[in-house]
Design a protein around this motif. Structure first.
Motif, mmCIF file in Angstrom:
data_model
loop_
_atom_site.group_PDB
_atom_site.id
_atom_site.type_symbol
_atom_site.label_atom_id
_atom_site.label_comp_id
_atom_site.label_asym_id
_atom_site.label_seq_id
_atom_site.Cartn_x
_atom_site.Cartn_y
_atom_site.Cartn_z
ATOM 1 N N LYS A 1 6.370 -25.010 3.401
ATOM 2 C CA LYS A 1 7.424 -25.925 2.986
ATOM 3 C C LYS A 1 8.262 -26.456 4.142
ATOM 4 O O LYS A 1 8.652 -27.612 4.163
ATOM 5 C CB LYS A 1 8.332 -25.218 1.971
ATOM 6 N N GLY A 2 8.552 -25.612 5.122
ATOM 7 C CA GLY A 2 9.471 -26.030 6.167
ATOM 8 C C GLY A 2 10.900 -25.856 5.694
ATOM 9 O O GLY A 2 11.164 -25.202 4.691
ATOM 10 N N TYR A 3 11.839 -26.463 6.403
ATOM 11 C CA TYR A 3 13.255 -26.331 6.047
ATOM 12 C C TYR A 3 13.552 -27.036 4.735
ATOM 13 O O TYR A 3 13.072 -28.154 4.517
ATOM 14 C CB TYR A 3 14.112 -26.921 7.155
ATOM 15 N N PRO A 4 14.356 -26.404 3.832
ATOM 16 C CA PRO A 4 14.889 -25.045 3.909
ATOM 17 C C PRO A 4 13.973 -24.037 3.214
ATOM 18 O O PRO A 4 13.445 -24.316 2.142
ATOM 19 C CB PRO A 4 16.208 -25.166 3.157
ATOM 20 N N LYS A 5 13.820 -22.885 3.821
ATOM 21 C CA LYS A 5 12.984 -21.841 3.247
ATOM 22 C C LYS A 5 13.798 -20.794 2.491
ATOM 23 O O LYS A 5 13.233 -19.925 1.852
ATOM 24 C CB LYS A 5 12.182 -21.156 4.352
ATOM 25 N N ARG A 6 15.120 -20.878 2.629
ATOM 26 C CA ARG A 6 15.994 -19.923 1.947
ATOM 27 C C ARG A 6 17.322 -20.595 1.618
ATOM 28 O O ARG A 6 17.517 -21.779 1.923
ATOM 29 C CB ARG A 6 16.223 -18.692 2.821
ATOM 30 N N ASN B 1 19.392 -22.621 -3.423
ATOM 31 C CA ASN B 1 20.812 -22.535 -3.743
ATOM 32 C C ASN B 1 21.647 -22.849 -2.507
ATOM 33 O O ASN B 1 21.270 -22.520 -1.388
ATOM 34 C CB ASN B 1 21.165 -21.128 -4.231
ATOM 35 N N ILE B 2 22.785 -23.494 -2.731
ATOM 36 C CA ILE B 2 23.765 -23.674 -1.663
ATOM 37 C C ILE B 2 25.033 -22.963 -2.110
ATOM 38 O O ILE B 2 25.689 -23.388 -3.063
ATOM 39 C CB ILE B 2 24.051 -25.153 -1.375
ATOM 40 N N ASN B 3 25.329 -21.859 -1.447
ATOM 41 C CA ASN B 3 26.483 -21.043 -1.814
ATOM 42 C C ASN B 3 27.725 -21.560 -1.107
ATOM 43 O O ASN B 3 27.784 -21.569 0.126
ATOM 44 C CB ASN B 3 26.235 -19.583 -1.435
ATOM 45 N N TYR C 1 21.258 -23.487 8.271
ATOM 46 C CA TYR C 1 21.498 -22.702 7.062
ATOM 47 C C TYR C 1 22.983 -22.397 6.835
ATOM 48 O O TYR C 1 23.330 -21.779 5.843
ATOM 49 C CB TYR C 1 20.674 -21.413 7.091
ATOM 50 N N THR C 2 23.835 -22.821 7.770
ATOM 51 C CA THR C 2 25.278 -22.706 7.580
ATOM 52 C C THR C 2 25.915 -24.065 7.804
ATOM 53 O O THR C 2 25.813 -24.643 8.900
ATOM 54 C CB THR C 2 25.910 -21.683 8.546
ATOM 55 N N LEU C 3 26.544 -24.591 6.773
ATOM 56 C CA LEU C 3 27.258 -25.859 6.837
ATOM 57 C C LEU C 3 28.753 -25.575 6.862
ATOM 58 O O LEU C 3 29.191 -24.454 6.583
ATOM 59 C CB LEU C 3 26.899 -26.735 5.630
ATOM 60 N N CYS C 4 29.546 -26.580 7.168
ATOM 61 C CA CYS C 4 31.001 -26.418 7.203
ATOM 62 C C CYS C 4 31.647 -27.526 6.388
ATOM 63 O O CYS C 4 31.543 -28.703 6.746
ATOM 64 C CB CYS C 4 31.496 -26.456 8.652
ATOM 65 N N ALA D 1 29.722 -30.639 7.565
ATOM 66 C CA ALA D 1 29.128 -30.821 8.879
ATOM 67 C C ALA D 1 28.120 -29.721 9.162
ATOM 68 O O ALA D 1 28.131 -28.660 8.536
ATOM 69 C CB ALA D 1 30.214 -30.816 9.946
ATOM 70 N N VAL D 2 27.259 -30.007 10.132
ATOM 71 C CA VAL D 2 26.299 -29.032 10.643
ATOM 72 C C VAL D 2 26.411 -29.098 12.167
ATOM 73 O O VAL D 2 26.709 -30.170 12.715
ATOM 74 C CB VAL D 2 24.865 -29.374 10.163
#
Length: 335
Positions: A24-29, A61-63, A88-91, A257-258
């Motif tokens: 799949k590539g990004y995102p895998k989790r 999921n996006i927590n 995998y971490t956004l702001c 943001a990333v």
């Protein structure tokens, strides 16, 4: 025999899932979105809406979590930026975060982020109903006739609402007695208690007070008028004072943001999901009901907007002696 077949089936399904995820590539989790402001606020609500739609598109999921505190959201920004820069971490942030550097809570220029702007609610200048000002001209001319006699609130010094009030003064020649408060809600409460008679905050923040007759809207601080259900049309302040176009609009930029050095593949996937999410009816309906103007800017467009905001906010704070760090030391150019 049946037990062996069942176990074999489970193993095959697990292997197939693993292969699919690997391909799949990004995102895998799952992804985490760290919102730097409190739960229930404008930035938090905006992020939860857009992340829910993006999660549907991305298939993970996006927590959304809240990390508040520090200076201008510096605790949340530092936490998010301190995680691996792998997408995998956004702001979750807003335009107000660009002042974290000059206020000593952040040691970087804001361009270490690649930003995604959902939008924002435009500012409106309003008065308490016991004042004699029936339109913007009444207010401005009174403030010009008796400089400093009219008390105005617009949250803290250097906030977007304060900058909008300064723009009104510069573009019209008015001179208000600015009283700073620690946020829009306290600024609006000050009007309710009679401490001030003029308020500049966003339409989303004022809407209930306007509907309840607690405030009277005189003008939108954008080039166009705005139709508000139950209130009618709020005219643009530019109509009466065209000189405002030199200083306005200064608009909210709420989104997420990333880290700018995150993998290009991850950022590309996020951009695609963001654009698709912005086009959904859920996001459009939410924006309409809450008086948000949608943006959808990413990449160079978004960077240019945040660069301008950072320059404007940082140097205004420095000139007001409300900053602890010289913007020049962070490489922030003068506006």
């Amino acid at each position: 025999m049946k037990r062996i077949l069942f176990i074999s089936l489970i193993v095959l399904l697990a292997l197939a899932t693993g292969v699919a995820m690997a391909a799949k590539g990004y995102p895998k989790r799952n992804i985490t979105d760290v919102v730097v402001w409190g739960a229930g606020g404008g930035t938090d609500t905006c992020n939860r809406i857009i992340m829910a739609e993006m999660a549907n598109i991305l298939g993970v999921n996006i927590n959304v979590i809240n990390k508040t505190g520090g200076v201008a959201g510096s605790v949340g920004m530092s936490h998010a930026y301190g995680q691996p820069h792998d997408g995998y971490t956004l702001c979750g942030l807003s335009e107000s975060n660009v002042t974290a550097g000059v206020q000593g809570g952040w040691d970087k220029k804001f361009d270490v982020w690649d930003t995604f702007i959902v939008g924002g609610s435009p500012d409106v200048i309003s008065v308490t109903p016991d004042t004699p000002y029936q339109n913007l001209t009444d207010l401005i001319e009174a403030a010009k006739k008796n400089p400093g006699s009219i008390k105005a609130s617009a949250s803290g010094a250097g906030s977007i609402h304060h900058l909008n009030l300064l723009a009104v003064e510069n573009g019209s020649g008015a001179d208000f007695n600015f009283i700073p408060y620690k946020g829009s809600q306290p600024a609006q409460n000050a009007a309710m208690t009679g401490e001030v008679s003029v308020v500049v905050t966003s339409l989303a923040e004022q809407q209930q007070l306007l509907r309840g007759g607690k405030l009277r809207a005189l003008g939108m601080l954008i080039p166009t008028s705005f139709e508000v259900e139950g209130l009618g049309t709020i005219p643009s302040s530019f109509d009466a004072y065209p000189g405002l176009s030199k200083y306005l609009p200064i608009s909210q930029a709420i989104g997420f943001a990333v880290p700018a050095d995150a993998p290009a593949e991850a950022k590309s996937v996020l951009v695609d999901a963001f654009k698709k999410a912005m086009a959904t009816e859920k996001v459009k309906t939410w924006a309409k009901e809450n008086y948000y103007l949608l943006s959808g800017k990413t990449g160079a467009e978004s960077k240019a907007e945040f660069d301008a905001l950072e320059s404007n906010f940082a140097w205004t704070l420095w000139e007001l002696k409300a900053a602890t760090v010289d913007p020049a030391t962070l490489g922030i150019p003068k506006p």
